[in-house]
Design a protein around this motif. Structure first.
Motif, PDB file in Angstrom:
ATOM      1  N   VAL A 124       2.432   0.304 -11.955  1.00 35.38           N
ATOM      2  CA  VAL A 124       2.428   1.764 -11.791  1.00 35.38           C
ATOM      3  C   VAL A 124       3.193   2.469 -12.912  1.00 35.38           C
ATOM      4  CG1 VAL A 124       2.097   1.707  -9.303  1.00 35.38           C
ATOM      5  CG2 VAL A 124       4.429   1.622 -10.229  1.00 35.38           C
ATOM      6  N   ALA A 125       3.987   1.735 -13.664  1.00 42.29           N
ATOM      7  CA  ALA A 125       4.711   2.315 -14.803  1.00 42.29           C
ATOM      8  C   ALA A 125       5.094   1.183 -15.748  1.00 42.29           C
ATOM      9  CB  ALA A 125       5.962   3.067 -14.334  1.00 42.29           C
ATOM     10  N   GLU A 126       5.161   1.475 -17.036  1.00 47.06           N
ATOM     11  CA  GLU A 126       5.571   0.451 -17.993  1.00 47.06           C
ATOM     12  C   GLU A 126       6.218   1.077 -19.210  1.00 47.06           C
ATOM     13  OE1 GLU A 126       1.955  -1.698 -18.727  1.00 47.06           O
ATOM     14  OE2 GLU A 126       1.405  -0.415 -20.409  1.00 47.06           O
ATOM     15  N   HIS A 127       7.025   0.253 -19.877  1.00 45.16           N
ATOM     16  CA  HIS A 127       7.712   0.666 -21.102  1.00 45.16           C
ATOM     17  C   HIS A 127       7.550  -0.443 -22.126  1.00 45.16           C
ATOM     18  CE1 HIS A 127      10.809   2.049 -23.900  1.00 45.16           C
ATOM     19  NE2 HIS A 127      11.266   0.805 -23.900  1.00 45.16           N
ATOM     20  N   SER A 128       7.161  -0.085 -23.353  1.00 48.83           N
ATOM     21  CA  SER A 128       6.989  -1.070 -24.419  1.00 48.83           C
ATOM     22  C   SER A 128       8.057  -0.881 -25.491  1.00 48.83           C
ATOM     23  CB  SER A 128       5.597  -0.943 -25.047  1.00 48.83           C
ATOM     24  OG  SER A 128       4.595  -1.297 -24.115  1.00 48.83           O
ATOM     25  N   SER A 129       8.463  -1.982 -26.069  1.00 46.60           N
ATOM     26  CA  SER A 129       9.460  -1.968 -27.134  1.00 46.60           C
ATOM     27  C   SER A 129       8.836  -1.497 -28.442  1.00 46.60           C
ATOM     28  CB  SER A 129      10.017  -3.377 -27.333  1.00 46.60           C
ATOM     29  OG  SER A 129       9.028  -4.214 -27.934  1.00 46.60           O
ATOM     30  N   THR A 182       0.843  -1.197   0.000  1.00 42.92           N
ATOM     31  CA  THR A 182       0.000   0.000   0.000  1.00 42.92           C
ATOM     32  C   THR A 182       0.872   1.240   0.000  1.00 42.92           C
ATOM     33  OG1 THR A 182      -0.121   0.002   2.427  1.00 42.92           O
ATOM     34  CG2 THR A 182      -1.861  -1.170   1.235  1.00 42.92           C
ATOM     35  N   MET A 183       0.402   2.251  -0.722  1.00 47.82           N
ATOM     36  CA  MET A 183       1.159   3.498  -0.800  1.00 47.82           C
ATOM     37  C   MET A 183       0.310   4.624  -0.215  1.00 47.82           C
ATOM     38  SD  MET A 183       3.327   5.083  -3.990  1.00 47.82           S
ATOM     39  CE  MET A 183       2.006   5.844  -4.914  1.00 47.82           C
ATOM     40  N   SER A 184       0.907   5.382   0.670  1.00 50.61           N
ATOM     41  CA  SER A 184       0.218   6.499   1.304  1.00 50.61           C
ATOM     42  C   SER A 184       1.193   7.646   1.493  1.00 50.61           C
ATOM     43  CB  SER A 184      -0.360   6.068   2.662  1.00 50.61           C
ATOM     44  OG  SER A 184      -0.967   7.162   3.331  1.00 50.61           O
ATOM     45  N   ASN A 185       0.803   8.818   1.012  1.00 44.31           N
ATOM     46  CA  ASN A 185       1.649  10.013   1.144  1.00 44.31           C
ATOM     47  C   ASN A 185       3.058   9.800   0.605  1.00 44.31           C
ATOM     48  OD1 ASN A 185      -0.427  11.514   2.440  1.00 44.31           O
ATOM     49  ND2 ASN A 185       0.084  10.530   4.395  1.00 44.31           N
ATOM     50  N   GLY A 186       3.141   9.077  -0.521  1.00 48.47           N
ATOM     51  CA  GLY A 186       4.417   8.866  -1.176  1.00 48.47           C
ATOM     52  C   GLY A 186       5.269   7.773  -0.581  1.00 48.47           C
ATOM     53  N   VAL A 187       4.754   7.057   0.436  1.00 45.65           N
ATOM     54  CA  VAL A 187       5.512   5.986   1.078  1.00 45.65           C
ATOM     55  C   VAL A 187       4.887   4.641   0.736  1.00 45.65           C
ATOM     56  CG1 VAL A 187       6.300   5.015   3.266  1.00 45.65           C
ATOM     57  CG2 VAL A 187       6.202   7.500   2.953  1.00 45.65           C
ATOM     58  N   LEU A 188       5.680   3.732   0.182  1.00 45.13           N
ATOM     59  CA  LEU A 188       5.212   2.383  -0.138  1.00 45.13           C
ATOM     60  C   LEU A 188       5.540   1.442   1.010  1.00 45.13           C
ATOM     61  CD1 LEU A 188       4.098   0.150  -1.973  1.00 45.13           C
ATOM     62  CD2 LEU A 188       6.378   0.000  -3.044  1.00 45.13           C
ATOM     63  N   ASN A 189       4.511   0.962   1.661  1.00 50.24           N
ATOM     64  CA  ASN A 189       4.690  -0.079   2.670  1.00 50.24           C
ATOM     65  C   ASN A 189       4.542  -1.428   1.977  1.00 50.24           C
ATOM     66  OD1 ASN A 189       4.904   1.339   5.377  1.00 50.24           O
ATOM     67  ND2 ASN A 189       3.061   2.303   4.529  1.00 50.24           N
ATOM     68  N   GLY A 190       5.595  -1.860   1.378  1.00 49.88           N
ATOM     69  CA  GLY A 190       5.586  -3.091   0.608  1.00 49.88           C
ATOM     70  C   GLY A 190       6.766  -3.127  -0.343  1.00 49.88           C
ATOM     71  N   ASP A 191       6.669  -3.998  -1.343  1.00 52.25           N
ATOM     72  CA  ASP A 191       7.783  -4.234  -2.262  1.00 52.25           C
ATOM     73  C   ASP A 191       7.586  -3.500  -3.583  1.00 52.25           C
ATOM     74  OD1 ASP A 191       8.791  -5.968  -0.349  1.00 52.25           O
ATOM     75  OD2 ASP A 191       7.868  -7.746  -1.288  1.00 52.25           O
ATOM     76  N   LEU A 192       8.702  -3.064  -4.152  1.00 54.93           N
ATOM     77  CA  LEU A 192       8.723  -2.521  -5.512  1.00 54.93           C
ATOM     78  C   LEU A 192       9.316  -3.574  -6.426  1.00 54.93           C
ATOM     79  CD1 LEU A 192       8.222   0.253  -7.056  1.00 54.93           C
ATOM     80  CD2 LEU A 192      10.710   0.412  -7.080  1.00 54.93           C
ATOM     81  N   ILE A 193       8.679  -3.787  -7.572  1.00 56.66           N
ATOM     82  CA  ILE A 193       9.084  -4.865  -8.481  1.00 56.66           C
ATOM     83  C   ILE A 193       9.376  -4.304  -9.859  1.00 56.66           C
ATOM     84  CG2 ILE A 193       8.393  -7.062  -9.540  1.00 56.66           C
ATOM     85  CD1 ILE A 193       6.277  -7.152  -7.145  1.00 56.66           C
ATOM     86  N   LEU A 194      10.550  -4.618 -10.386  1.00 54.89           N
ATOM     87  CA  LEU A 194      10.885  -4.369 -11.788  1.00 54.89           C
ATOM     88  C   LEU A 194      10.673  -5.696 -12.509  1.00 54.89           C
ATOM     89  CD1 LEU A 194      12.063  -2.568 -14.066  1.00 54.89           C
ATOM     90  CD2 LEU A 194      14.341  -3.360 -13.358  1.00 54.89           C
ATOM     91  N   ALA A 195       9.615  -5.773 -13.313  1.00 50.60           N
ATOM     92  CA  ALA A 195       9.202  -7.040 -13.917  1.00 50.60           C
ATOM     93  C   ALA A 195       9.580  -7.083 -15.389  1.00 50.60           C
ATOM     94  CB  ALA A 195       7.696  -7.238 -13.754  1.00 50.60           C
ATOM     95  N   GLY A 196      10.542  -7.941 -15.716  1.00 47.78           N
ATOM     96  CA  GLY A 196      10.950  -8.113 -17.109  1.00 47.78           C
ATOM     97  C   GLY A 196       9.891  -8.832 -17.912  1.00 47.78           C
ATOM     98  N   GLY A 197       9.710  -8.392 -19.153  1.00 51.86           N
ATOM     99  CA  GLY A 197       8.743  -9.028 -20.049  1.00 51.86           C
ATOM    100  C   GLY A 197       9.381  -9.609 -21.281  1.00 51.86           C
ATOM    101  N   GLY A 198      10.669  -9.983 -21.153  1.00 53.67           N
ATOM    102  CA  GLY A 198      11.353 -10.607 -22.288  1.00 53.67           C
ATOM    103  C   GLY A 198      11.801  -9.639 -23.355  1.00 53.67           C
ATOM    104  N   ASP A 199      11.878  -8.350 -23.040  1.00 53.41           N
ATOM    105  CA  ASP A 199      12.273  -7.348 -24.037  1.00 53.41           C
ATOM    106  C   ASP A 199      13.781  -7.415 -24.278  1.00 53.41           C
ATOM    107  OD1 ASP A 199      12.724  -5.160 -25.635  1.00 53.41           O
ATOM    108  OD2 ASP A 199      11.882  -3.682 -24.258  1.00 53.41           O
ATOM    109  N   PRO A 200      14.202  -7.830 -25.476  1.00 52.17           N
ATOM    110  CA  PRO A 200      15.643  -7.919 -25.743  1.00 52.17           C
ATOM    111  C   PRO A 200      16.269  -6.573 -26.078  1.00 52.17           C
ATOM    112  CG  PRO A 200      14.430  -8.595 -27.681  1.00 52.17           C
ATOM    113  CD  PRO A 200      13.400  -8.292 -26.617  1.00 52.17           C
ATOM    114  N   THR A 201      15.453  -5.528 -26.234  1.00 50.64           N
ATOM    115  CA  THR A 201      15.975  -4.225 -26.643  1.00 50.64           C
ATOM    116  C   THR A 201      15.977  -3.210 -25.503  1.00 50.64           C
ATOM    117  OG1 THR A 201      13.795  -3.417 -27.360  1.00 50.64           O
ATOM    118  CG2 THR A 201      15.113  -4.626 -28.977  1.00 50.64           C
ATOM    119  N   LEU A 202      15.615  -3.625 -24.309  1.00 53.36           N
ATOM    120  CA  LEU A 202      15.592  -2.713 -23.161  1.00 53.36           C
ATOM    121  C   LEU A 202      16.990  -2.139 -22.922  1.00 53.36           C
ATOM    122  CD1 LEU A 202      13.662  -1.773 -20.772  1.00 53.36           C
ATOM    123  CD2 LEU A 202      14.811  -3.562 -19.430  1.00 53.36           C
TER     124      LEU A 202
END
Length: 498
Positions: free
Chosen positions: A304-309, A116-136
């Protein structure tokens, strides 16, 4: 003016129509492939055995060529001989990915929160999730960091996780390659800068100043996941060890000179991507804990954010142009994951699935691949198999627009800018292995599909792992193989398209 060529062409036409006295009319259907300008032109062009002898190449060579309009096989020299295709295998990977994923498919890398995020603070984990993008690349991670900041996030109290399980982990595309080569990095569900890290060195007082970074056009963040130590020795030039969760390299001081840089392979892709993302997030005031790599997909996390090839068509075009092995492996395994509904068990398992697909789709029953890039020399493909596939896909206009134009050259290797034959094809090169497969447009506009494979597997088999970087005689052998390819294309242009 009447010259020898005009006279021979005229006689050939008279013979073909039965206009010469005593010459019977030709049958309506030939029992074998017919040369467009008849037997007279064939006699004026060197035979395949003569071409092979002039090339002076050791080992075995085989080839096949067909008319794409009719599918007629015009010539096959040991066309059913299975040889290592090297990077020519990427043509099959491109077709496999296009049919399975579609030309508009895009790879997506996501930033997710589990908590959960409140007032800019995340009480939990942040995840960078790879989607198999070979051009990242680093630029794309910087965009993700900026988008993460725009959510208002200031602090993460939980873990920082990098998810890399969209594809299986492979330590090196081909374990038989030297440890230092950048074209055989690790593979996983996340990749950054083609899983290469930049090593830079400059002579400094009392030794060398060294740096390992993730350089792109806009950014140059230093990394801690790969470290380099300069050692007083002359050989070996580089050594590698996986130690303490890092890629540890050493380099011989005698090989460095005044300064320079080179790209080295990354063996821990998740740690590398996490390392760089931490730096970029910190630039926006978001402090993350050291990355922890996990292969299990995040359950219930929120994007919360994503990037597409770029679309797959563009990714494949660049893959074939630059012959990037990592792109081929990630694209191929992503296609296998789509077909099977889950990530493949291994790179080899994915390559077997692609080989089965090729056998079913194009009747390529003598093709057996161990990867999607052609880097592994245990892969086998026959010219007949590839040419049959090329003829079929050409009718749908699928592959040739993706292929790179190949310049025709003279005997000294100089480009012939006005050569009447136009070639679009995929090259393939390993030590003592060379291939070329694709399409040619002859002077009269006829389009032909062809495949040429040469390999001296005995010479290759004698090489040690270290010798594979630059083996004695390898460059000269490759030059002869390319000369054979050029002579054959010239020959086919004269026989079947003039």
């Amino acid at each position: 003016m009447l010259n020898r060529r005009t006279l021979l062409s005229g006689l050939g036409a008279m013979i073909a129509t039965g206009a010469v006295a005593g010459t019977p009319l030709a049958p309506e259907r030939s029992l074998r492939p017919v040369l467009r300008n008849g037997a007279v032109r064939a006699s004026a062009v060197a035979g395949p055995e003569t071409v092979l002898r002039k090339a002076g190449i050791s080992g075995e060579s085989c080839w096949a060529v067909a008319d794409v309009a009719t599918g007629q096989r015009l010539e096959s020299m040991n066309g059913n001989k299975a040889q290592p295709p090297a990077s020519v295998a990427k043509t099959v990977t491109a077709l496999y990915a296009l049919e399975t994923l579609g030309a508009d498919y895009r790879f997506t890398t996501r930033v997710m929160i589990d908590g959960t995020m409140s007032n800019g603070v995340l009480n939990g984990d942040l995840i960078l999730a790879g989607g198999g993008d070979p051009t990242l690349d680093t630029d794309a991670l910087a965009v993700l960091a900026q988008r993460l900041k725009s959510t208002g996030l200031r602090e993460v109290r939980g873990r920082f996780i990098v998810y890399d399980g969209a594809l299986p982990y492979v330590r090196s595309i081909d374990e038989d390659q030297p440890e230092v080569v950048g074209y055989s990095p690790a593979v996983s569900g996340i990749a950054l800068n083609f899983n290469r890290v930049r090593f830079e060195w400059k002579r400094a007082q009392g030794g060398y100043a060294v740096k390992m970074d993730a350089e792109t056009a806009r950014y140059r963040p230093e990394v801690a996941s790969s470290v380099m130590t300069v050692v007083q020795r002359s050989a070996p030039v580089y050594t590698y060890a996986d130690r303490d969760g890092r890629d540890h390299w050493t380099v011989a001081s005698a090989a460095l000179g005044k300064g320079g840089s080179r790209w080295l392979p990354v063996r821990r892709p998740g740690d590398y991507a996490g390392d760089v993302f931490r730096t970029l997030a910190r630039a926006h005031g978001i402090v993350l804990k050291p990355a922890r790599t996990e292969s299990r997909p995040p359950a219930g996390a929120i994007v919360v954010a994503e990037h597409s090839s770029d679309r797959l068509w563009t990714v494949l075009q660049d893959m074939l142009k630059y012959s990037n092995n990592l792109v081929a492996e990630m694209v191929g395994m992503t296609a296998s994951a789509r077909r099977e509904g889950k990530p493949p068990q291994s790179l080899r398992a994915s390559a077997r699935e692609m080989s089965r697909w090729a056998a079913h789709r194009f009747d390529m029953k003598n093709t057996a691949l161990v990867d999607h890039s052609g880097l592994g020399d245990a892969s086998r493909m026959t010219p007949d198999d590839l040419v049959a596939a090329l003829v079929e896909v050409h009718r749908r206009g699928v592959l040739r627009p993706l292929l790179k134009p190949i310049a025709m050259r003279d005997d000294r290797g100089r480009v012939l800018t006005n050569h009447p034959v136009k070639v679009d094809a995929k090259t393939g090169t390993l030590n003592f292995v060379s291939g070329l497969g694709g399409f040619m447009t002859a002077p009269n506009g006829a389009e032909l599909a062809f495949a040429i494979f040469s390999a001296d597997t005995a010479a290759r088999g004698r090489l040690s792992r270290a010798e594979r970087v630059r083996p004695d005689g390898g460059r000269a052998w490759n030059g002869r193989a390319k000369r054979l390819q050029q002579m054959l294309i010239d020959r086919w242009g004269a026989l079947y398209g003039s």
